[in-house]
Design an enzyme around this catalytic site. Structure first.
Site, PDB file in Angstrom:
ATOM      1  N   HIS A   1     -12.683   3.321  -0.568  1.00  0.00           N
ATOM      2  CA  HIS A   1     -12.681   2.396   0.578  1.00  0.00           C
ATOM      3  C   HIS A   1     -13.353   1.067   0.222  1.00  0.00           C
ATOM      4  O   HIS A   1     -13.838   0.345   1.087  1.00  0.00           O
ATOM      5  CB  HIS A   1     -13.398   2.991   1.809  1.00  0.00           C
ATOM      6  CG  HIS A   1     -12.622   4.089   2.478  1.00  0.00           C
ATOM      7  ND1 HIS A   1     -13.219   5.200   3.011  1.00  0.00           N
ATOM      8  CD2 HIS A   1     -11.295   4.221   2.713  1.00  0.00           C
ATOM      9  CE1 HIS A   1     -12.295   5.997   3.532  1.00  0.00           C
ATOM     10  NE2 HIS A   1     -11.112   5.424   3.368  1.00  0.00           N
TER      11      HIS A   1
ATOM     12  N   ARG B   1      -2.657  -2.129  -3.446  1.00  0.00           N
ATOM     13  CA  ARG B   1      -3.852  -1.309  -3.315  1.00  0.00           C
ATOM     14  C   ARG B   1      -3.714  -0.165  -4.320  1.00  0.00           C
ATOM     15  O   ARG B   1      -2.764   0.613  -4.255  1.00  0.00           O
ATOM     16  CB  ARG B   1      -3.931  -0.761  -1.902  1.00  0.00           C
ATOM     17  CG  ARG B   1      -5.152   0.062  -1.691  1.00  0.00           C
ATOM     18  CD  ARG B   1      -5.205   0.556  -0.283  1.00  0.00           C
ATOM     19  NE  ARG B   1      -6.458   1.249  -0.071  1.00  0.00           N
ATOM     20  CZ  ARG B   1      -6.817   1.757   1.089  1.00  0.00           C
ATOM     21  NH1 ARG B   1      -6.030   1.632   2.132  1.00  0.00           N
ATOM     22  NH2 ARG B   1      -7.957   2.383   1.208  1.00  0.00           N
TER      23      ARG B   1
ATOM     24  N   GLY C   1     -11.969   6.317   9.718  1.00  0.00           N
ATOM     25  CA  GLY C   1     -10.548   6.374  10.044  1.00  0.00           C
ATOM     26  C   GLY C   1     -10.072   7.780   9.789  1.00  0.00           C
ATOM     27  O   GLY C   1     -10.870   8.729   9.835  1.00  0.00           O
TER      28      GLY C   1
ATOM     29  N   ASN D   1       0.884  -1.162   0.000  1.00  0.00           N
ATOM     30  CA  ASN D   1       0.000   0.000   0.000  1.00  0.00           C
ATOM     31  C   ASN D   1       0.924   1.215   0.000  1.00  0.00           C
ATOM     32  O   ASN D   1       1.506   1.559   1.023  1.00  0.00           O
ATOM     33  CB  ASN D   1      -0.870  -0.052   1.257  1.00  0.00           C
ATOM     34  CG  ASN D   1      -1.935   1.022   1.274  1.00  0.00           C
ATOM     35  OD1 ASN D   1      -1.919   1.924   0.435  1.00  0.00           O
ATOM     36  ND2 ASN D   1      -2.836   0.944   2.231  1.00  0.00           N
TER      37      ASN D   1
ATOM     38  N   GLU E   1      -8.067  -4.378   5.037  1.00  0.00           N
ATOM     39  CA  GLU E   1      -7.958  -4.192   3.587  1.00  0.00           C
ATOM     40  C   GLU E   1      -6.823  -5.033   3.001  1.00  0.00           C
ATOM     41  O   GLU E   1      -6.930  -5.539   1.888  1.00  0.00           O
ATOM     42  CB  GLU E   1      -7.733  -2.704   3.282  1.00  0.00           C
ATOM     43  CG  GLU E   1      -8.993  -1.883   3.561  1.00  0.00           C
ATOM     44  CD  GLU E   1      -8.706  -0.453   3.937  1.00  0.00           C
ATOM     45  OE1 GLU E   1      -7.960  -0.229   4.914  1.00  0.00           O
ATOM     46  OE2 GLU E   1      -9.232   0.447   3.278  1.00  0.00           O
TER      47      GLU E   1
ATOM     48  N   MET F   1      -8.300  11.544  16.520  1.00  0.00           N
ATOM     49  CA  MET F   1      -9.463  11.499  17.407  1.00  0.00           C
ATOM     50  C   MET F   1      -9.067  11.305  18.872  1.00  0.00           C
ATOM     51  O   MET F   1      -9.704  11.845  19.772  1.00  0.00           O
ATOM     52  CB  MET F   1     -10.420  10.394  16.945  1.00  0.00           C
ATOM     53  CG  MET F   1     -11.682  10.293  17.735  1.00  0.00           C
ATOM     54  SD  MET F   1     -12.651  11.848  17.794  1.00  0.00           S
ATOM     55  CE  MET F   1     -13.652  11.707  16.325  1.00  0.00           C
TER      56      MET F   1
ATOM     57  N   ARG G   1      -9.467  16.169   5.735  1.00  0.00           N
ATOM     58  CA  ARG G   1     -10.231  16.497   4.521  1.00  0.00           C
ATOM     59  C   ARG G   1     -11.594  17.055   4.908  1.00  0.00           C
ATOM     60  O   ARG G   1     -12.193  16.625   5.892  1.00  0.00           O
ATOM     61  CB  ARG G   1     -10.438  15.248   3.655  1.00  0.00           C
ATOM     62  CG  ARG G   1      -9.180  14.780   2.982  1.00  0.00           C
ATOM     63  CD  ARG G   1      -9.378  13.453   2.266  1.00  0.00           C
ATOM     64  NE  ARG G   1      -8.551  12.418   2.860  1.00  0.00           N
ATOM     65  CZ  ARG G   1      -8.658  11.116   2.597  1.00  0.00           C
ATOM     66  NH1 ARG G   1      -9.552  10.687   1.734  1.00  0.00           N
ATOM     67  NH2 ARG G   1      -7.864  10.249   3.187  1.00  0.00           N
TER      68      ARG G   1
ATOM     69  N   ILE H   1     -11.342   4.859  14.088  1.00  0.00           N
ATOM     70  CA  ILE H   1     -12.300   5.471  15.011  1.00  0.00           C
ATOM     71  C   ILE H   1     -13.494   4.538  15.212  1.00  0.00           C
ATOM     72  O   ILE H   1     -13.937   4.309  16.344  1.00  0.00           O
ATOM     73  CB  ILE H   1     -12.758   6.852  14.473  1.00  0.00           C
ATOM     74  CG1 ILE H   1     -11.555   7.791  14.352  1.00  0.00           C
ATOM     75  CG2 ILE H   1     -13.840   7.448  15.361  1.00  0.00           C
ATOM     76  CD1 ILE H   1     -11.846   9.106  13.618  1.00  0.00           C
TER      77      ILE H   1
HETATM   78  P1  AMP Z   1      -7.172   4.722  10.531  1.00  0.00           P
HETATM   79  O1  AMP Z   1      -7.006   5.736   9.430  1.00  0.00           O
HETATM   80  O2  AMP Z   1      -8.219   3.686  10.224  1.00  0.00           O
HETATM   81  O3  AMP Z   1      -5.873   4.143  11.017  1.00  0.00           O
HETATM   82  O4  AMP Z   1      -7.768   5.537  11.809  1.00  0.00           O
HETATM   83  C1  AMP Z   1      -7.060   6.601  12.403  1.00  0.00           C
HETATM   84  C2  AMP Z   1      -7.987   7.296  13.397  1.00  0.00           C
HETATM   85  O5  AMP Z   1      -8.414   6.331  14.381  1.00  0.00           O
HETATM   86  C3  AMP Z   1      -7.319   8.430  14.175  1.00  0.00           C
HETATM   87  O6  AMP Z   1      -8.214   9.529  14.265  1.00  0.00           O
HETATM   88  C4  AMP Z   1      -7.114   7.829  15.547  1.00  0.00           C
HETATM   89  O7  AMP Z   1      -7.143   8.796  16.555  1.00  0.00           O
HETATM   90  C5  AMP Z   1      -8.324   6.918  15.657  1.00  0.00           C
HETATM   91  N1  AMP Z   1      -8.124   5.934  16.708  1.00  0.00           N
HETATM   92  C6  AMP Z   1      -7.277   4.887  16.709  1.00  0.00           C
HETATM   93  N2  AMP Z   1      -7.331   4.234  17.906  1.00  0.00           N
HETATM   94  C7  AMP Z   1      -8.249   4.900  18.661  1.00  0.00           C
HETATM   95  C8  AMP Z   1      -8.767   4.734  19.976  1.00  0.00           C
HETATM   96  N3  AMP Z   1      -8.351   3.753  20.771  1.00  0.00           N
HETATM   97  N4  AMP Z   1      -9.702   5.618  20.402  1.00  0.00           N
HETATM   98  C9  AMP Z   1     -10.135   6.619  19.614  1.00  0.00           C
HETATM   99  N5  AMP Z   1      -9.676   6.824  18.362  1.00  0.00           N
HETATM  100  C10 AMP Z   1      -8.760   5.979  17.894  1.00  0.00           C
END
Ligand code: AMP
Length: 402
Positions: A186, A98, A215, A9, A385, A289, A246, A336
């Site tokens: 996605h 990907r 995410g 990826n 993925e 987050m 974004r 998230i």
């Molecule tokens: P991704 O792009 O799928 O890796 O997701 C990234 C997002 O997931 C970021 O905003 C992180 O803060 C959030 N995230 C990952 N672990 C947690 C958690 N334990 N609690 C809250 N948000 C999380």
């Protein structure tokens, strides 16, 4: 010994990879790794690779002075060398990639050949920030190992099942014919969730489901009998929900305003909307987050960024439920969606009129089912993925991978 397959990826300055048993049945990767800082810069920041085994233990950690313009090539040479040395005797059956855009013609993964590369190159104008980075490593590997099969898996492919109306903009037909359409992204994540649903609830897998992939990039997709019928991302991965950096859907006239009144160039507007908006822009603090949740009790801007994120999800889910003509279940996934119980609870509170009833204890425990009986069900289900790509590879490469 069985062969392995490698899933890549690639981003602009990074390269994520996972190594799987090539039969695609294994649920977890044998190894996963991340190359970072591949762009090289005037300051001579070194590139770095970290590789972990299936249990999460670091098995390799290396930095090197990258040659500007050759970072991805150097990374791939290192990856192939490391794979050969570590997996002594195990053949690499193929490499899966990907690829963000497969255009209107690709509703399934495809084996890479000259004709496919030409077709994917033509799609660069539709995804200028991502497609070139996805195609670069494919080209490099074709040069280094011309006989190694490569499979391109598209983020758009899963959505090609959408009805024509769901894919159209209200634009003159000439533009539609040129490919100015809602593609949805996605797709590998949604396909993985659609394929896993039966193991959680077989009846739901055949029903009307909204999946929220929340995410750093975020979108939602309406599934009917496991097929995509509508999605919030459209022509690009900028549309729809508010994301980490974004903006999601905005009135196009905001873009005219930025160009006319703020004096921004189109390229500057594009970079701004992709990288300075969303949670980061509204909070003025972070796109992460976890950081925002920690700050929210004392920082009103962080609190409002989360509130807007949730509000936009609730509004868009309403639109997807209308496209489905009802709702049987709601799935949260990605960083998230899988981990932030508070976001799940807030979204479900906004959907009370649909009859979704949160099971607060199950939600706090991480699910998988997070709703009480009666009304549409709600779930927190992990997506994968890379595993979706590994499975596609074993299907496309067929007997050669065993
Ligand atoms: P991704 O792009 O799928 O890796 O997701 C990234 C997002 O997931 C970021 O905003 C992180 O803060 C959030 N995230 C990952 N672990 C947690 C958690 N334990 N609690 C809250 N948000 C999380």
């Amino acid at each position: 010994m069985s062969a392995v397959s490698i899933v890549l990826n690639a981003g602009s300055s990074s390269l994520k990879f996972q190594v799987f048993d090539a039969d695609g049945r294994a649920g977890t990767a044998l190894f996963r790794g991340l190359f970072e800082k591949l762009s090289g810069d005037a300051a001579g920041t070194p590139a770095r690779v970290r590789i972990r085994d299936g249990a999460g233990a670091t098995v390799h950690d290396e930095s090197w002075a990258v040659t500007p313009g050759h970072g991805h090539e150097e990374a791939l040479e290192r990856l192939l060398g490391w794979t050969r040395a570590t997996l002594q005797g195990r053949r690499v059956a193929g490499i899966g990639h990907r690829v963000v855009h497969g255009g209107r013609d690709h509703a399934a993964p495809a084996l890479v050949d000259d004709a496919l590369m030409d077709a994917l190159e033509k799609l660069v104008p539709l995804a200028p920030l991502h497609q070139p980075h996805n195609l670069g490593p494919i080209r490099i590997i074709r040069r280094l190992l011309p006989d190694l099969p490569q499979v391109a898996c598209f983020d758009t492919a899963f959505h090609r099942s959408q009805p024509e109306l769901a894919q159209m903009f209200a634009l003159p037909r000439a533009l539609t014919a040129q490919g100015v359409l809602r593609y949805g992204f996605h797709g590998l994540s949604y396909e993985f969730i659609a394929g896993s649903l039966a193991s959680y609830d077989p009846a739901l897998a055949r029903g009307r489901v909204v999946v929220a992939h929340l995410g750093n990039g975020a979108s939602a997709c309406a599934l009917e009998e496991g097929r995509s019928v509508a999605s919030t991302m459209g022509f690009s991965a900028l549309d729809g929900l508010m994301m980490g950096t974004r903006c999601g859907a905005i009135d196009p006239a905001v873009i005219f305003h930025l160009i006319r009144e703020e004096g921004m160039t189109p390229a500057a507007v594009e970079a701004f909307l992709y990288s300075q908006c969303g949670l980061l822009g509204v909070s003025g603090l972070s796109n992460d987050m976890r950081v925002l949740r920690e700050a929210a009790p004392t920082d009103p801007d962080a609190r409002q960024a989360i509130d807007l994120f949730v509000y936009r999800i609730v509004r868009e889910i309403g639109s997807l439920v209308a496209a489905l003509g009802g709702l049987d279940g709601l799935v949260f996934t990605a960083g998230i969606g899988e981990n932030d119980a508070a976001t799940r609870a807030e979204v479900i509170a906004g959907l009370a009129h649909l009859g979704v009833a949160l099971d607060a204890d199950a939600n706090a425990a991480g699910g998988p089912r997070i709703s009480r009986a009666g009304g549409p069900s709600a779930w927190a289900i992990p997506t994968d993925e890379e595993l979706a790509i590994a499975r596609h590879m074993s299907a496309v490469l067929g007997a050669t991978t065993h």
